[in-house]
Design a protein around this motif. Structure first.
Motif, mmCIF file in Angstrom:
data_model
loop_
_atom_site.group_PDB
_atom_site.id
_atom_site.type_symbol
_atom_site.label_atom_id
_atom_site.label_comp_id
_atom_site.label_asym_id
_atom_site.label_seq_id
_atom_site.Cartn_x
_atom_site.Cartn_y
_atom_site.Cartn_z
ATOM 1 N N ALA A 1 65.913 63.814 126.066
ATOM 2 C CA ALA A 1 65.216 62.780 124.655
ATOM 3 C C ALA A 1 63.778 62.840 124.917
ATOM 4 O O ALA A 1 63.031 63.287 125.883
ATOM 5 C CB ALA A 1 65.755 61.230 125.011
ATOM 6 N N VAL A 2 63.069 62.735 123.748
ATOM 7 C CA VAL A 2 61.587 62.468 123.611
ATOM 8 C C VAL A 2 61.282 61.327 122.841
ATOM 9 O O VAL A 2 61.879 61.134 121.843
ATOM 10 C CB VAL A 2 61.198 63.971 122.934
ATOM 11 C CG1 VAL A 2 59.662 63.761 122.447
ATOM 12 C CG2 VAL A 2 61.466 65.105 123.518
ATOM 13 N N ILE A 3 60.172 60.721 123.232
ATOM 14 C CA ILE A 3 59.664 59.544 122.428
ATOM 15 C C ILE A 3 58.210 60.086 122.366
ATOM 16 O O ILE A 3 57.250 60.292 123.092
ATOM 17 C CB ILE A 3 59.647 58.272 123.142
ATOM 18 C CG1 ILE A 3 61.077 57.841 123.666
ATOM 19 C CG2 ILE A 3 58.794 57.141 122.506
ATOM 20 C CD1 ILE A 3 61.236 56.871 124.503
ATOM 21 N N ASN A 4 57.896 60.116 120.857
ATOM 22 C CA ASN A 4 56.802 60.569 120.401
ATOM 23 C C ASN A 4 55.887 59.308 120.005
ATOM 24 O O ASN A 4 56.277 58.840 118.915
ATOM 25 C CB ASN A 4 56.666 61.636 119.635
ATOM 26 C CG ASN A 4 55.323 61.980 118.715
ATOM 27 O OD1 ASN A 4 54.459 61.060 118.408
ATOM 28 N ND2 ASN A 4 55.219 63.365 118.795
ATOM 29 N N MET A 5 54.567 58.797 120.634
ATOM 30 C CA MET A 5 54.060 57.446 119.989
ATOM 31 C C MET A 5 52.873 58.286 119.608
ATOM 32 O O MET A 5 51.677 58.513 120.119
ATOM 33 C CB MET A 5 53.549 56.739 121.289
ATOM 34 C CG MET A 5 54.824 56.427 121.889
ATOM 35 S SD MET A 5 54.627 55.251 123.153
ATOM 36 C CE MET A 5 56.087 55.668 124.310
ATOM 37 N N ASP A 6 52.480 58.315 118.054
ATOM 38 C CA ASP A 6 51.390 58.649 117.332
ATOM 39 C C ASP A 6 51.016 60.049 117.667
ATOM 40 O O ASP A 6 49.610 60.237 118.019
ATOM 41 C CB ASP A 6 50.517 58.041 117.275
ATOM 42 C CG ASP A 6 50.037 57.327 115.880
ATOM 43 O OD1 ASP A 6 50.629 57.643 114.831
ATOM 44 O OD2 ASP A 6 48.880 56.871 115.808
ATOM 45 N N GLY A 7 51.677 61.176 117.952
ATOM 46 C CA GLY A 7 51.268 62.575 118.144
ATOM 47 C C GLY A 7 51.784 63.510 117.266
ATOM 48 O O GLY A 7 52.927 63.325 116.568
ATOM 49 N N ILE A 8 51.067 64.559 117.094
ATOM 50 C CA ILE A 8 51.441 65.446 115.956
ATOM 51 C C ILE A 8 52.574 66.485 116.536
ATOM 52 O O ILE A 8 52.683 66.649 117.584
ATOM 53 C CB ILE A 8 50.212 66.434 115.507
ATOM 54 C CG1 ILE A 8 49.604 67.187 116.855
ATOM 55 C CG2 ILE A 8 49.193 65.433 115.262
ATOM 56 C CD1 ILE A 8 48.667 68.109 116.551
ATOM 57 N N ALA A 9 53.138 67.077 115.417
ATOM 58 C CA ALA A 9 54.132 68.194 115.981
ATOM 59 C C ALA A 9 53.886 69.614 115.462
ATOM 60 O O ALA A 9 54.735 70.343 115.914
ATOM 61 C CB ALA A 9 55.599 67.888 115.317
ATOM 62 N N THR A 10 52.723 69.727 115.011
ATOM 63 C CA THR A 10 52.387 71.101 114.680
ATOM 64 C C THR A 10 50.875 71.135 114.468
ATOM 65 O O THR A 10 50.146 70.143 114.533
ATOM 66 C CB THR A 10 52.827 71.459 113.393
ATOM 67 O OG1 THR A 10 52.199 73.195 113.213
ATOM 68 C CG2 THR A 10 52.252 70.569 112.228
ATOM 69 N N PHE A 11 50.100 72.236 115.184
ATOM 70 C CA PHE A 11 48.711 72.598 115.062
ATOM 71 C C PHE A 11 48.398 73.235 113.843
ATOM 72 O O PHE A 11 47.210 73.502 113.453
ATOM 73 C CB PHE A 11 48.254 73.167 116.227
ATOM 74 C CG PHE A 11 48.124 72.214 117.597
ATOM 75 C CD1 PHE A 11 47.074 71.329 117.576
ATOM 76 C CD2 PHE A 11 48.845 72.352 118.399
ATOM 77 C CE1 PHE A 11 46.826 70.492 118.902
ATOM 78 C CE2 PHE A 11 48.798 71.410 119.664
ATOM 79 C CZ PHE A 11 47.693 70.678 119.768
ATOM 80 N N VAL A 12 49.538 73.856 113.301
ATOM 81 C CA VAL A 12 49.096 75.128 112.464
ATOM 82 C C VAL A 12 49.525 74.786 110.997
ATOM 83 O O VAL A 12 49.446 75.674 109.954
ATOM 84 C CB VAL A 12 50.193 76.417 112.688
ATOM 85 C CG1 VAL A 12 49.580 76.950 114.167
ATOM 86 C CG2 VAL A 12 51.658 76.000 112.721
#
Length: 760
Positions: free
Chosen positions: A205-216
């Motif tokens: 499982a992953v918890i993403n707190m205000d982070g991007i999922a792509t640079f491109v």
């Protein structure tokens, strides 16, 4: 002997020379909790730093080495983790926690307050150190995290961890890494050559707190190039990835989670701020996850504070979101993953002019019939009349989703309801739930009451009544509320926008264990006022938390109700309002009262309002004392309030619709154990405490107040009210009584209506 001594001295000198030649690991210390607090303090005085404090029942292991990287330019480099776990011998899931700081700054200590709280809820939490830009560029940090996952799995027995239940979370830059770790389960490209290579680095499982999922994305590539051209310095994302996109395209692509999703990718929970730039790629990732049948959640905390997890009240919501998600993933006794019913999958169309009440209701009914589920409103506008949610169902509105209420009262049927302290037949609200425990409404979408037509009808009726010299009531013009919940326990409204209600915006009757968090609740004063559009009405409710909300309606902000009338305290249909916490909220300029008790309230007990910001012309604390109702208001605390307000306190008789119902009763009110403290800002005056003649006020304290006011006069009819360190314009206030005629003139609503005389 001398030769041996000389040899030893030479060896020691060589060691010193070698140590002196090895530089210290460089650190960028610009990103801290305190630097962030200083940055946001002016606009968010309601925010309170979340400090580390080891809870009872939690055990800690500090600075445990999880790997040693040999022969770096800084020598052999130890990387560390902290570990927090319940203080027992049971086995728990693990959460590896990655700090933010733009891949350049920060350290694992930034995660400790959250880690301690999540550990208390049955997890082994592990803030992790990893290499940053001053020490090593991408992919070093990713490889460090992958190594940490392998170390945790290899050492699971030592720390009481279930090796099959490992999650990873991250904040900002750490969230980008966490999402990449979860997306690349099984990817040799991303594994690196760290320790424990025979152990899996997969996470569950992953918890993403205000982070991007792509640079491109095109926007991110262009923005990075523009910033470089303007300043001549590579932005941190380009530094991290070894150059601009055209200079280092492979790294940019390799670090973009969106490009590496497979059926092995881990379920993800996004917790986002109100700043869109930090959600780049999120919605596209969720769409791919949906197509692969991988579970995901999206939550929003709608503030312009990127590191919201540093501060109360937002960190409390963050911990709730995170642990609820982890519970769904890892705990067999938790609620099962909800089945999702997207409206547009069942014939509902995006059309703001087409009434679709029946079609939407059929989706809700289907969800109930099939065992329950999450009714999802995708982006678009959907016109509807009253909707009724059933046991096992919930409502989620995606970004850009709008449920728009019909402006025809015939679309809101007459049903058993509750209005103005009485149980009556009245029109259904737009969103209704009767006895639906565990009901949730989640944003970030919008429920729009579309109330303009009803507001105009209301004010036209008032104008006609005034011309004919007759009195009028709020119920003469039939208007629907926006949200009405009756008898629902364990309820949560989170991150949703509630706007333009025709009548009360949200009304909760006999609901217990209710959380309303990070919601925006608004109704206008212009071009037409939205009368009686109370933001939150708590009617006979117990154990309620209102936190992180923006409340700005043309009436009360948080209003406590429970019944009115001579016999209200003896009626089964009425109830007390108890154990209410309002914290970290912002109260806007349209309000008539910030925290209001009454006008239909028989008993309020244990009410706390703290750490809030106000920007309005009304009272911070308003107690409406009805001469026709027995009332007790007790154990009330208002503290740490800043901003602009009309008065600090208003306690006055409330005679609207007064009636003794033909009885010989003589109701009286009791106000006791009230404390207002630590308030600063500007106001008209301290206000007035002048209830009905026979009402009693005891144990009432106002302390540590520093305000700028237009007048130093404080109207108070009770010598029992104690002032301690209260300064108005730098000096003690002038305390004067208020007579009966003056009481009417000091009532906010009377003054407001007189000043506003018409609807415009």
């Amino acid at each position: 002997m001398k030769i041996h001594v000389m040899s030893a001295l030479v060896a020691i000198m060589c060691c010193f020379m070698a140590d002196a030649a090895i530089p210290a690991v460089p650190r960028d210390t610009s990103f801290t909790v305190w630097s962030t607090d200083k940055k946001i303090r002016k606009n968010h005085p309601e925010a309170v730093v979340a400090k580390p404090s080891l809870p009872d029942g939690v055990r800690a292991y500090n600075d445990v080495v999880y790997t040693t990287i040999k022969k770096t330019r800084f020598g052999d480099r130890d990387l560390h983790v902290d570990i927090f776990r319940p203080d027992d011998n049971k086995t728990y899931p693990a959460l590896i926690m990655i700090h933010g700081g733009g891949w350049n700054s920060g350290d694992k200590s930034l995660q400790i307050p959250m880690a301690q709280q999540i550990a208390l809820r049955g997890y082994v939490t592990i803030p992790v150190e990893y290499r940053l830009i001053p020490e090593a560029l991408y992919p070093a940090g990713l490889h460090d995290i992958k190594t940490a996952v392998r170390w945790v799995r290899a050492n699971a027995d030592r720390y009481g961890i279930d090796p099959e239940r490992i999650a990873v979370s991250g904040c900002s830059a750490g969230a980008q890494l966490a999402t990449l770790v979860g997306a690349t389960n099984g990817s040799k490209t991303h594994e690196g050559k760290g320790d424990w290579r025979k152990v899996s680095s997969d996470v569950q499982a992953v918890i993403n707190m205000d982070g991007i999922a792509t640079f491109v994305s095109e926007s991110n590539i262009a923005d990075t190039r523009d910033r470089f051209n303007k300043k001549g310095v590579l932005p941190v994302n380009a530094q991290w990835l070894g150059g601009l996109y055209e200079d280092s395209p492979n790294n940019w692509k390799e670090a973009s989670s969106l490009l590496w999703i497979t059926p092995k990718s881990a379920p993800v929970c996004f917790i986002s701020s109100g700043l869109p730039r930090y959600s780049d790629g999120r919605d596209s990732l969720v769409a791919i996850y949906d197509s692969l049948g991988i579970y995901s959640e999206r939550h929003r905390i709608p503030v312009d504070v990127h590191p919201f997890w540093f501060f109360h009240p937002w960190v409390d919501t963050t911990v709730d979101y995170a642990t609820s998600f982890l519970d769904r993933m890892f705990k067999p006794d938790s609620a099962k993953l909800p089945k999702r019913y997207h409206l547009t999958d069942y014939g509902v169309v995006n059309d703001s002019t087409l009434l679709q009440t029946s079609a939407i209701q059929s989706v809700i009914d289907r969800a109930e019939a099939e065992g329950g589920g999450e009714v999802v409103v995708p982006a678009g506008t959907y016109l509807t009349g009253a909707l009724f949610f059933k046991p096992g169902t919930s409502l989620t509105l995606y970004e850009g989703a709008v449920i728009k209420g019909s402006d025809d009262i015939n679309d809101y049927p007459l049903i058993p309801s509750r209005m103005e302290g009485r149980s009556i037949y009245y029109h259904a609200a737009l969103i209704n739930a009767y006895h639906v425990d565990n009901f949730e409404i989640s944003g970030p979408g919008t429920i729009n009451g579309n109330g303009y037509k009803f507001w105009v009808e209301f004010w036209d009726n008032v104008e006609r009544a005034n011309r004919s010299g007759r009195s009028w009531t709020n119920l003469e013009v039939r208007r629907p509320r926006l949200v009405f919940l009756w008898g629902c326990d364990n309820v949560r409204l989170s991150g949703v926008r509630l706007i333009n209600s025709a009548f009360w915006t949200s009304h909760f009757y006999r609901c217990n264990d209710l959380v309303i968090e990070n919601c925006e609740v608004q109704a206008p004063r212009e071009p037409v006022r939205a009368p009686s559009s109370d933001a939150i009405d708590l009617d006979g409710c117990h154990r309620v938390v209102v936190r992180g909300c923006y409340l700005n309606c043309d009436d009360d902000g948080v209003c406590l109700k429970g019944g009115k009338g001579v016999y209200a305290d003896r009626s089964y249909e009425n109830d007390s309002v108890t154990d209410i916490l309002v914290e970290g909220c912002v109260f806007g300029p349209n309000l008539h009262g910030t925290l209001t008790l009454g006008s239909e309230c028989i008993h309020a007990d244990n009410v706390v309002m703290r750490n809030c910001r106000v920007d309005n012309d009304c009272s911070v604390l308003r107690l409406k004392m009805r001469p026709d109702t027995y009332q007790t208001y007790e154990n009330i605390r208002v503290e740490n309030i800043t901003g602009r307000f009309g008065t600090l306190v208003e306690i006055l008789p409330w005679k609207q619709f007064f009636t003794l119902e033909g009885s010989n009763e003589h109701p009286v009110g009791l106000i006791r154990n009230v404390c207002i403290s630590n308030v600063s800002g500007s106001c008209e005056s301290l206000g007035v405490i002048a209830a009905n003649a026979d009402d009693t006020v005891i144990d009432f304290t106002i302390s540590d107040i520093d305000v700028r006011a237009k007048t130093c006069i404080f109207r108070c009819n009770y010598p029992e009210v104690r002032l301690d360190n209260v300064k108005v314009n730098g000096k003690s206030p002038d305390i004067l009584p208020a007579d009966d005629e003056m009481k009417d003139s000091l009532n906010f609503d009377a003054v407001d209506l007189q000043q506003g005389k018409n609807k415009m």
